[in-house]
Motif scaffolding. Structure first.
Motif, short mmCIF file in Angstrom:
data_model
loop_
_atom_site.label_atom_id
_atom_site.label_comp_id
_atom_site.label_asym_id
_atom_site.label_seq_id
_atom_site.Cartn_x
_atom_site.Cartn_y
_atom_site.Cartn_z
N ALA A 7 0.72 -1.01 -0.41
CA ALA A 7 0.37 0.44 0.42
C ALA A 7 0.61 1.38 0.04
O ALA A 7 1.96 1.44 0.54
N VAL A 8 0.72 2.12 -0.48
CA VAL A 8 1.45 2.66 -1.13
C VAL A 8 0.43 4.47 -1.07
O VAL A 8 -0.10 4.53 -1.58
N ALA A 9 1.35 5.40 -0.67
CA ALA A 9 0.48 6.58 -0.15
C ALA A 9 1.68 8.02 -0.49
O ALA A 9 3.14 7.86 0.35
N SER A 10 1.48 9.04 0.30
CA SER A 10 2.40 10.33 0.59
C SER A 10 2.87 10.08 2.01
O SER A 10 2.44 9.24 2.34
N GLN A 11 4.19 10.56 2.24
CA GLN A 11 4.40 10.45 3.65
C GLN A 11 4.01 11.12 4.51
O GLN A 11 3.64 10.92 5.19
N ASP A 72 1.67 -10.54 3.49
CA ASP A 72 0.43 -11.26 3.23
C ASP A 72 -0.98 -10.12 2.64
O ASP A 72 -0.97 -9.41 2.86
N LYS A 73 -0.93 -10.93 1.21
CA LYS A 73 -2.07 -9.49 0.57
C LYS A 73 -3.19 -9.36 0.72
O LYS A 73 -3.97 -8.73 1.04
N LYS A 74 -4.58 -9.95 2.17
CA LYS A 74 -5.26 -9.86 3.18
C LYS A 74 -4.47 -8.59 3.93
O LYS A 74 -6.05 -8.20 4.12
N PHE A 75 -3.77 -9.14 4.50
CA PHE A 75 -3.21 -7.76 5.31
C PHE A 75 -3.35 -6.07 4.74
O PHE A 75 -4.12 -5.06 4.74
N ILE A 76 -2.84 -5.92 3.64
CA ILE A 76 -2.74 -4.91 2.12
C ILE A 76 -4.10 -4.88 2.18
O ILE A 76 -4.75 -3.53 2.27
N GLN A 77 -4.52 -6.57 1.38
CA GLN A 77 -6.45 -5.45 1.18
C GLN A 77 -6.99 -4.91 2.73
O GLN A 77 -8.06 -4.03 2.68
N TRP A 78 -7.32 -5.02 3.81
CA TRP A 78 -7.88 -5.15 5.10
C TRP A 78 -7.04 -3.47 5.01
O TRP A 78 -7.95 -2.58 5.79
N LEU A 79 -6.06 -3.04 4.61
CA LEU A 79 -5.27 -1.88 5.26
C LEU A 79 -5.99 -0.99 4.42
O LEU A 79 -5.75 0.30 4.13
N LEU A 81 -8.44 -1.19 3.10
CA LEU A 81 -10.10 -0.39 2.97
C LEU A 81 -9.63 0.10 4.40
O LEU A 81 -11.18 1.32 4.97
N ARG A 82 -8.93 0.00 5.48
CA ARG A 82 -9.63 0.80 6.94
C ARG A 82 -8.83 2.55 6.28
O ARG A 82 -9.38 3.07 7.65
N VAL A 83 -7.61 2.12 5.86
CA VAL A 83 -7.00 3.12 5.38
C VAL A 83 -7.85 4.07 4.85
O VAL A 83 -7.62 5.19 4.45
N GLY A 84 -8.47 3.53 3.45
CA GLY A 84 -8.45 4.11 2.14
C GLY A 84 -7.61 4.60 1.61
O GLY A 84 -7.98 3.85 0.08
#
Length: 100
Positions: A7-11, A72-79, A81-84
């Motif tokens: 999962a990537v975004a700005s700092q 863990d693919k599921k962790f990134i998918q959850w992330l 959903l959690r962070v958006g």
């Protein structure tokens, strides 16, 4: 080959707009209580983004990127959903990921 998901975004987004430290701390505690090895990393200015090709939307983001990388693919998918407001993806490597 090793599969990695990210999962990537700005700092700025991770540090100022989301409680990413708390999320990762809770995840670390969960792994420890489950006797599971840590399989995720928080990386500033990840180098792997530049080798993924030009068709990825995160290449248009600012220079100050941050990524959470996991096996863990599921962790990134959850992330996601959690962070958006993150972009997700994956890559393969012949070697195990070792952040700088």
């Amino acid at each position: 080959m090793y599969n990695y998901y990210f999962a990537v975004a700005s700092q700025t987004f991770f540090f100022d707009q989301e409680p990413i430290e708390e999320i990762l701390r809770e995840r670390t505690q969960y792994y420890k209580s489950s006797n599971k090895d840590i399989d995720f990393w928080f990386v500033l200015n990840p180098d792997f983004i530049s080798v993924l090709g030009n068709n990825h939307q995160y290449l248009n983001m600012s220079n100050s990127l941050a990524a959470i990388i996991s096996c863990d693919k599921k962790f990134i998918q959850w992330l996601k959903l959690r962070v958006g407001f993150v972009s997700t993806g994956s890559f393969q490597s012949k070697s195990i990921f070792l952040p700088n």
